[in-house]
Scaffold this motif. Structure first.
Motif: not given
Ligand code: SF4
Ligand code: SF4
Length: 151
Positions: A47-53, A56-60, A65-66
């Motif tokens: 999730a942390e990586r996907f923010i930039e990769l 997608k800011p939604v992964f912040k 959610f967890k």
């Protein structure tokens, strides 16, 4: 078709369906949350990586959610007739139905009363449910709502 005694383990005397409550230990919300938790594995790192990769800011929002998912996955209520309700501290129906020796309020000579302790919204829902159970029977009512969300 569920037997009357099986249904009593699902529906409180108010008629609300404990088995669809988020706090119910054997409910599908808990079961599905546990499954999702398992399937997500170590998603935190991703999730942390996907923010930039993925840009997608939604992964912040994943950590929040967890927290919610963990909550849903660890609830323990055994239902209104076997445990203390974790939601409605003002509810008087559980004890009152015992005092009146009824399984559901519609079976009580005083129904509809003002002793329930519910707010206006819940009181309306209580009356609607009880009327349906009285008109069609508890088993028919339960089979109509058993797979519907409670919320
Ligand atoms: S007793 Fe209350 S908290 Fe427990 S499952 Fe039923 S509605 Fe939910
Ligand atoms: S007095 Fe009211 S709350 Fe109590 S059992 Fe009868 S209908 Fe339900």
């Amino acid at each position: 078709m569920n037997s009357y005694s099986e249904i009593l383990n699902k529906l409180g005397p108010c008629g609300l369906n404990c088995s669809k409550c988020f706090a119910f230990a054997n409910g599908d919300i808990k079961e599905l949350s546990s499954e999702l938790k398992k399937s997500l594995g170590n998603f935190d790192i991703y999730a942390e990586r996907f923010i930039e990769l993925l840009n997608k800011p939604v992964f912040k929002k994943f950590p929040d959610f967890k927290v919610m998912l963990n909550h849903f996955a660890t609830v323990k209520c055994k239902g209104c007739r076997n445990d203390e309700c974790k939601l409605f501290s003002a509810c008087k129906v559980k004890q009152c139905s015992k005092d009146h020796n009824v399984d559901f309020c519609f079976q009580c000579a005083e129904f509809p009363c003002n002793k329930h302790g519910f707010d206006e919204h819940l009181a309306k829902r209580w009356i609607t449910i009880q009327n349906k159970m009285e008109d069609n029977g508890v088993e028919v009512y339960y089979n109509e709502i058993r797979d519907l969300p409670r919320y």
